[in-house]
Design an enzyme around this catalytic site. Structure first.
Site, mmCIF file in Angstrom:
data_model
loop_
_atom_site.group_PDB
_atom_site.id
_atom_site.type_symbol
_atom_site.label_atom_id
_atom_site.label_comp_id
_atom_site.label_asym_id
_atom_site.label_seq_id
_atom_site.Cartn_x
_atom_site.Cartn_y
_atom_site.Cartn_z
ATOM 1 C CB SER A 166 38.858 50.750 8.550
ATOM 2 O OG SER A 166 39.358 49.583 7.923
ATOM 3 C CE LYS A 169 38.845 46.362 9.687
ATOM 4 N NZ LYS A 169 39.536 46.852 8.473
ATOM 5 C CB SER A 225 42.153 49.655 6.472
ATOM 6 O OG SER A 225 41.287 50.677 6.087
#
Lengths: 487, 95
Positions: free
Chosen positions: A155, A80, A179
């Site tokens: 997310s 990420k 997330s």
């Protein structure tokens, strides 16, 4: 297709030298070339660097380094865009970091590299991890591999979609209120949010420091256990990492769940729960009973307050953490006549709508005259939520819930209504507030369109072994993980 | 209470975020809505409850006071939007 295989399948074949790490990386890069134009899981990736790491791994394998020493040797892992990799870009899905290049490695990156992994790619995300759909990224929206008109969740939407679309073997995400688990549910992969303090946060750009935790996305539960073993442990660079021994998580996957007690919280059977999601979860519960687990109805009475508590505590912490993005030491800058004007213009131009909304809300709940009414009260209700879980865990070994109230929603469906978007995290948020661990595991599909449904398991603080054991037993007795998106 | 008292210009100034008039309007409405939802916490009696700031089972983590390597000067300055002579350049603060 090597890119479709798991860490355990690949490491066996790499160790026998049936395949090379270069071939594994190349198959992921080929898949990215083939599908990422549609999915947009990656903000960027460095093919030459990934192949160079693969060649180095192949040399180690041929000189006799075993996977017992380096469990991820030759395995590509994507990250990420919120985790620092030395000399690579880091943007947090935001414009405000400009051309930022990380000066050091996050501890998880050091650990992955020490375990032999090929660390590559920057996965798309909601800006500063604030969102549930990746629609808040300054680099465009990631699409759900099962239906590209739908969101992948967020997310960590890019990290989830990349694993679901077989663009990488595994990835890392972060989970502040769901997330990791929510995008894992919506993309149909395994996503683990470890207990707060299990994994070092050094080199993770902070959103809400008392809630953030790093965790893996994988194609099956065994890989999740392998990754957790590599990533866990105390770190002198993070004073909130806990000096708790790291067990052999893979060894816990013995299929023996007979006699374990699983709690079903009655407060999670809410009105907004989709009928197909409910029936998939009911079927999973039945499966657990067949496997010998005992099902107990439990109560988590303060569940209904979790979203409100979260949006006070997370935004308050974010307003303090994101004060560092001021145009002075790094990132983009908009000049001003004085420092205050420079800060305001830089932040006005650099942050997207959701980040502004949350910083302003967080500033308000901490501001003079409102601190007691909002922030302090939220911290007290946080205690009540945590106590609900600790009490439940006196009675049961793990808690079973849906991960999300519905399967993936359409792009644009909730982007103009932040409160509705926040409420989509209703089942995942309490876990972070309570500091416990949680895992998403595929448990079925909706019919038309065919979209993944996720089952959430919640466990005691540092109870990851039990969660992985239960998840593994379920996975072995069902065929959900073998389904692939139509790409 | 929330909606009436929420002064978006003042809070945005505290947060050092310049907003356009359109953003001010939209954010004020959305935040009013969210604060309305948050009001539900007032239903609970929390008079005898201790606050939880974090869930780590530890307090006062310290380390030995020893000199250790830190980020080299040039690495710390590498991402600065403006720098000179080994320093960050900022607008004039004192006349």
């Amino acid at each position: 297709m090597l890119n479709q295989l798991t860490i355990s399948e690949l490491s066996t074949r790499l160790a026998k030298r049936e395949i090379s790490a270069r071939e594994v990386v190349q198959s992921c890069l080929d898949q990215i070339t083939r599908v990422d134009g549609k999915i947009h899981a990656f903000i960027s990736y460095d093919s030459a660097d990934a192949l160079a790491q693969a060649d180095a791994a192949d040399k180690q394998i041929s000189s006799g380094t075993a996977h017992t020493q380096k469990p991820l040797l030759g395995i590509p892992i994507a990250l990420k865009d919120v985790l620092a990799v030395k000399n690579q870009p880091l943007n947090c899905g935001s414009k405000i970091l400009g051309k930022f290049i990380s000066p050091y490695n996050a501890t998880v990156v050091e650990k992955l590299k020490a375990a032999g992994a090929i660390v590559f790619g920057r996965c798309n995300m909601d800006e500063f991890a604030m969102g549930s759909s990746t629609e808040n990224s300054a680099f465009g929206t990631t699409k759900n591999p099962w239906d590209i008109s739908r969101i992948p969740g967020g997310s960590s939407g890019g990290s989830a979609a990349a694993v679901a679309a077989d663009e990488t073997i595994a990835s890392l995400g972060t989970d502040t209120g769901g997330s990791i688990r929510q995008p894992a549910a919506l993309c149909g992969v395994v996503g683990l949010k470890p207990t707060y303090g299990r994994i070092s946060r050094y080199g993770l750009v902070a959103f809400a420091s008392s809630l953030d935790q790093i965790g893996p996305f994988t194609k099956d539960v065994r890989d999740s256990a392998t990754m957790l073993g590599v990533l866990s442990g105390v770190d002198p660079h993070d004073s909130t990492s806990v000096p708790q021994p790291v067990p052999n998580y893979v060894a816990a996957l013995d299929g023996k769940i007979k006699g374990l007690k699983l709690g079903l919280p009655k407060e999670y059977m809410i009105g907004g729960l989709d009928a197909e999601v409910k029936s998939a979860v009911d079927a999973a519960v039945k499966k657990f009973q067949e496997l010998g687990a005992e099902i107990v109805e439990i109560s988590l009475p303060h569940t209904d307050y979790a979203v409100a508590v979260y949006y006070i505590i997370a935004t308050a912490e974010a307003s303090a953490n994101l004060a560092r993005f001021d145009g002075i030491r790094y990132g983009a800058r908009v000049e001003g006549a004085d420092p205050t004007e420079l800060y305001s213009k830089t932040r006005g131009a650099g942050f997207g709508a959701e980040v502004k909304r949350r910083i302003i809300l967080g500033t308000y709940v901490l501001s003079s005259g409102y601190y007691d009414a909002y922030y302090l009260r939220a911290q007290k209700v946080r205690t009540l939520i945590r106590n609900d879980f600790l009490k439940a865990f006196e009675q049961v070994d793990a808690i079973v819930t849906p991960t999300t109230p519905t399967a993936a929603f359409k792009i644009g469906e909730k982007s103009d209504d932040p409160l509705q978007m926040y409420l989509s995290d209703i089942f995942t948020i309490s876990c972070n507030l309570a500091g416990i661990c949680g895992l998403n595991l595929p448990c079925g599909f909706t019919k038309h369109p065919k979209l993944p449904i996720g089952l959430q398991l919640l466990g005691r603080p540092f109870g990851e072994e039990t969660l992985l054991k239960i998840a593994h037993a379920f996975e072995q007795s069902t065929g959900w993980r073998k389904e692939k998106p139509p790409l | 209470m929330a909606e009436a008292q929420f002064d978006i210009k003042y809070v945005a100034h505290l947060a050092r975020i310049a907003l356009t008039p359109d953003e001010e309007k939209k954010l004020a409405a959305q935040l009013g809505n969210i604060l309305g939802y948050i009001e539900k916490l007032k239903e609970l009696d929390v008079s005898n409850v201790e606050p939880t700031a974090h869930a780590v089972p530890m307090v006062n983590v310290t380390r030995a006071d020893e000199i250790r390597p830190s980020l080299p000067h040039e690495d710390a300055l590498r991402n600065a939007p403006r720098q000179a002579n080994g320093l960050f350049i900022v607008p004039k603060i004192v006349e």
